[in-house]
Structure formats: C-alpha cells, structure tokens
Design a protein around this motif. Structure first.
Motif, PDB file in Angstrom:
ATOM      1  N   ASP A 121       0.822  -1.216   0.000  1.00  0.00           N
ATOM      2  CA  ASP A 121       0.000   0.000   0.000  1.00  0.00           C
ATOM      3  C   ASP A 121       0.850   1.258   0.000  1.00  0.00           C
ATOM      4  N   ASP A 122       2.038   1.191   0.604  1.00  0.00           N
ATOM      5  CA  ASP A 122       2.920   2.357   0.704  1.00  0.00           C
ATOM      6  C   ASP A 122       3.951   2.413  -0.421  1.00  0.00           C
ATOM      7  N   GLY A 123       3.803   1.568  -1.429  1.00  0.00           N
ATOM      8  CA  GLY A 123       4.677   1.657  -2.596  1.00  0.00           C
ATOM      9  C   GLY A 123       6.037   1.002  -2.447  1.00  0.00           C
ATOM     10  N   GLY A 124       6.174   0.048  -1.552  1.00  0.00           N
ATOM     11  CA  GLY A 124       7.425  -0.699  -1.464  1.00  0.00           C
ATOM     12  C   GLY A 124       8.142  -0.635  -0.132  1.00  0.00           C
ATOM     13  N   ALA A 125       7.755   0.284   0.738  1.00  0.00           N
ATOM     14  CA  ALA A 125       8.351   0.369   2.082  1.00  0.00           C
ATOM     15  C   ALA A 125       7.306   0.954   3.025  1.00  0.00           C
ATOM     16  N   HIS A 126       7.306   0.464   4.256  1.00  0.00           N
ATOM     17  CA  HIS A 126       6.345   0.947   5.253  1.00  0.00           C
ATOM     18  C   HIS A 126       7.082   1.302   6.537  1.00  0.00           C
ATOM     19  N   ASP A 127       6.849   2.520   7.036  1.00  0.00           N
ATOM     20  CA  ASP A 127       7.442   2.941   8.306  1.00  0.00           C
ATOM     21  C   ASP A 127       6.718   2.263   9.461  1.00  0.00           C
ATOM     22  N   VAL A 128       7.512   1.687  10.379  1.00  0.00           N
ATOM     23  CA  VAL A 128       6.977   0.959  11.517  1.00  0.00           C
ATOM     24  C   VAL A 128       7.441   1.656  12.796  1.00  0.00           C
ATOM     25  N   PRO A 129       6.551   2.438  13.438  1.00  0.00           N
ATOM     26  CA  PRO A 129       6.924   3.070  14.701  1.00  0.00           C
ATOM     27  C   PRO A 129       6.920   2.037  15.829  1.00  0.00           C
ATOM     28  N   THR A 130       7.961   2.073  16.651  1.00  0.00           N
ATOM     29  CA  THR A 130       8.093   1.095  17.725  1.00  0.00           C
ATOM     30  C   THR A 130       7.805   1.720  19.088  1.00  0.00           C
ATOM     31  N   VAL A 131       7.606   0.867  20.071  1.00  0.00           N
ATOM     32  CA  VAL A 131       7.375   1.301  21.448  1.00  0.00           C
ATOM     33  C   VAL A 131       8.576   2.103  21.965  1.00  0.00           C
ATOM     34  N   GLY A 132       9.776   1.769  21.507  1.00  0.00           N
ATOM     35  CA  GLY A 132      10.993   2.430  21.951  1.00  0.00           C
ATOM     36  C   GLY A 132      11.285   3.761  21.277  1.00  0.00           C
ATOM     37  N   GLY A 133      10.381   4.227  20.414  1.00  0.00           N
ATOM     38  CA  GLY A 133      10.562   5.516  19.757  1.00  0.00           C
ATOM     39  C   GLY A 133      11.361   5.443  18.464  1.00  0.00           C
ATOM     40  N   CYS A 134      11.731   4.264  18.048  1.00  0.00           N
ATOM     41  CA  CYS A 134      12.440   4.087  16.784  1.00  0.00           C
ATOM     42  C   CYS A 134      11.420   3.926  15.659  1.00  0.00           C
ATOM     43  N   THR A 135      11.849   4.230  14.460  1.00  0.00           N
ATOM     44  CA  THR A 135      11.035   3.950  13.286  1.00  0.00           C
ATOM     45  C   THR A 135      11.826   3.004  12.396  1.00  0.00           C
ATOM     46  N   LEU A 136      11.282   1.822  12.194  1.00  0.00           N
ATOM     47  CA  LEU A 136      11.889   0.840  11.309  1.00  0.00           C
ATOM     48  C   LEU A 136      11.238   0.978   9.941  1.00  0.00           C
ATOM     49  N   SER A 137      11.973   0.646   8.908  1.00  0.00           N
ATOM     50  CA  SER A 137      11.423   0.629   7.562  1.00  0.00           C
ATOM     51  C   SER A 137      11.290  -0.828   7.140  1.00  0.00           C
ATOM     52  N   ALA A 138      10.049  -1.253   6.889  1.00  0.00           N
ATOM     53  CA  ALA A 138       9.792  -2.631   6.464  1.00  0.00           C
ATOM     54  C   ALA A 138       9.676  -2.651   4.945  1.00  0.00           C
ATOM     55  N   TYR A 139      10.305  -3.649   4.332  1.00  0.00           N
ATOM     56  CA  TYR A 139      10.221  -3.816   2.889  1.00  0.00           C
ATOM     57  C   TYR A 139      10.446  -5.280   2.545  1.00  0.00           C
ATOM     58  N   MET A 140      10.115  -5.629   1.322  1.00  0.00           N
ATOM     59  CA  MET A 140      10.309  -6.996   0.835  1.00  0.00           C
ATOM     60  C   MET A 140      11.484  -6.996  -0.137  1.00  0.00           C
ATOM     61  N   GLN A 141      12.329  -8.031  -0.018  1.00  0.00           N
ATOM     62  CA  GLN A 141      13.438  -8.194  -0.949  1.00  0.00           C
ATOM     63  C   GLN A 141      13.655  -9.687  -1.161  1.00  0.00           C
ATOM     64  N   GLY A 142      13.609 -10.109  -2.403  1.00  0.00           N
ATOM     65  CA  GLY A 142      13.797 -11.524  -2.702  1.00  0.00           C
ATOM     66  C   GLY A 142      12.782 -12.420  -2.010  1.00  0.00           C
ATOM     67  N   GLY A 143      11.573 -11.920  -1.839  1.00  0.00           N
ATOM     68  CA  GLY A 143      10.525 -12.695  -1.184  1.00  0.00           C
ATOM     69  C   GLY A 143      10.638 -12.758   0.326  1.00  0.00           C
ATOM     70  N   LYS A 144      11.578 -12.008   0.897  1.00  0.00           N
ATOM     71  CA  LYS A 144      11.776 -12.014   2.355  1.00  0.00           C
ATOM     72  C   LYS A 144      11.438 -10.646   2.934  1.00  0.00           C
ATOM     73  N   LEU A 145      10.861 -10.679   4.135  1.00  0.00           N
ATOM     74  CA  LEU A 145      10.549  -9.455   4.859  1.00  0.00           C
ATOM     75  C   LEU A 145      11.821  -8.944   5.511  1.00  0.00           C
ATOM     76  N   LYS A 146      12.137  -7.676   5.268  1.00  0.00           N
ATOM     77  CA  LYS A 146      13.339  -7.036   5.809  1.00  0.00           C
ATOM     78  C   LYS A 146      12.923  -5.831   6.642  1.00  0.00           C
ATOM     79  N   LEU A 147      13.762  -5.508   7.618  1.00  0.00           N
ATOM     80  CA  LEU A 147      13.571  -4.321   8.462  1.00  0.00           C
ATOM     81  C   LEU A 147      14.880  -3.548   8.489  1.00  0.00           C
ATOM     82  N   LYS A 148      14.787  -2.246   8.262  1.00  0.00           N
ATOM     83  CA  LYS A 148      15.980  -1.404   8.330  1.00  0.00           C
ATOM     84  C   LYS A 148      15.797  -0.421   9.478  1.00  0.00           C
ATOM     85  N   ASP A 149      16.821  -0.328  10.349  1.00  0.00           N
ATOM     86  CA  ASP A 149      16.735   0.613  11.462  1.00  0.00           C
ATOM     87  C   ASP A 149      17.203   1.997  11.003  1.00  0.00           C
ATOM     88  N   GLU A 150      17.216   2.942  11.918  1.00  0.00           N
ATOM     89  CA  GLU A 150      17.555   4.332  11.591  1.00  0.00           C
ATOM     90  C   GLU A 150      19.044   4.525  11.308  1.00  0.00           C
TER      91      GLU A 150
END
Length: 183
Positions: A121-150
């Motif tokens: 829905d977000d065009g390839g990456a979705h921001d994931v706000p965490t309880v700890g105040g971080c925002t992770l970026s979720a995306y798919m690569q090679g059929g796998k779910l990936k998370l990138k930190d700040e």
C-alpha cells in the motif's frame, strides 16, 4: 446443517492453524501462551530473554498486549562485540538496553501478510513506529521481509508469524538499534 458444517470447518481451520505455529530454535511455540513464556522456551533466544529480564521488560511481554515483537536470535546478538554486549547488560545501562529492546516491539499485532499489505500500500516500504521511539522501515526483498533501522542496519525475518496469546513474534537475524547507536 450448513451452520453445523461452517462451525466445524472453522474449528478444524483454527486447530490446523494452531498445529502449524512455527517452532523456534527447535522448541514448540504455543499460541495460547504469552510472548515472554514462549521466548523463554526457545533455546536460540536466550540472550534476548536475559536482556529482557535485565531491562525489566518480562512483565510487559507477559501482559495482554497486543504486541508484535521482532526477536533477535542469539546469533544476532553475537554480531555485537562481547565487550559492548556486557556493557549493555550492566546495571547502569538498563535504560539504554530497554530502549534497544523496545525498538523491536510494536504496540499492535501484525502478521507477515499484514506487513506485506502495508508495504504494498505504501509503494514498497512501510514505516513501523516502535514502542521504543524508533522507526523501522519494512520492505520486501527476494521474497523475504526485511527491516531497516535508523542507522541503516538491516535484519531479515527468518521465522515469521509465531502466534502468541498476546501478539505475534517474527524472529530476525540482526539486532536493530536506535538512531546514532552503533553495535
């Protein structure tokens, strides 16, 4: 008769879903148990469990939730130098440890299909706000779910959708850190 068949189909589907809950580290995970209890049984999450105890987060992870936890394995923690990990586990660094751990927790239940839908829905990456105040970026690569930190560190979900009574766990292969922290 149709109602009986529909109810029976729902019960069979629910039982099959429970039976298919992924194992973690060779340990069975029970959908009727909270995150804290199941994590304590997984032999490859011992560092995470010890860190959660040290940071005072076990009661939180045993509470009602719902939570989504991106759970780093012992191997993921092993990517951090032993000296840095020991310092982080020291009593005087509980606040920093708690922030790192809560940057792996989302205050909602999100299975991998939910996350994949948000990514699409977000065009390839979705921001994931965490309880700890971080925002992770979720995306798919090679059929796998990936998370990138700040900091640009990337974790791959290695075991998805471990259903828990108070949410869901996705096992990851790297510890994610708040902005500006190196590991």
């Amino acid at each position: 008769m149709k109602t009986f068949l529909a109810t029976t189909a729902l019960i069979i589907t629910a039982a099959a879903a429970h039976a298919e809950n992924p194992m973690v580290g060779g340990a069975e995970m029970f959908a009727d148990q909270p995150i804290a209890a199941n994590a304590s049984n997984a032999p490859n999450l011992t560092t995470l469990v010890a860190a959660a105890k040290q940071a005072g987060l076990v009661d939180t992870l045993a509470s009602d939730g719902p939570f989504t936890v991106f759970a780093p394995t012992d191997d993921a923690f092993g990517m951090i130098s032993e000296k840095s990990l020991m310092a982080l586990m020291a009593d005087n660094n509980k606040a920093q440890l708690a922030q790192i751990l809560t940057c792996h927790v989302v205050a909602a239940e999100a299975f991998s299909t939910d996350i994949a839908g948000m990514i699409a829905d977000d065009g390839g990456a979705h921001d994931v706000p965490t309880v700890g105040g971080c925002t992770l970026s979720a995306y798919m690569q090679g059929g796998k779910l990936k998370l990138k930190d700040e900091n640009g560190r990337v974790a791959t979900v290695t075991i998805a959708d471990v259903d828990q009574s108070n949410g869901v766990v996705h096992v990851i292969d790297r510890v994610l850190l708040p902005a500006g922290q190196a590991g």
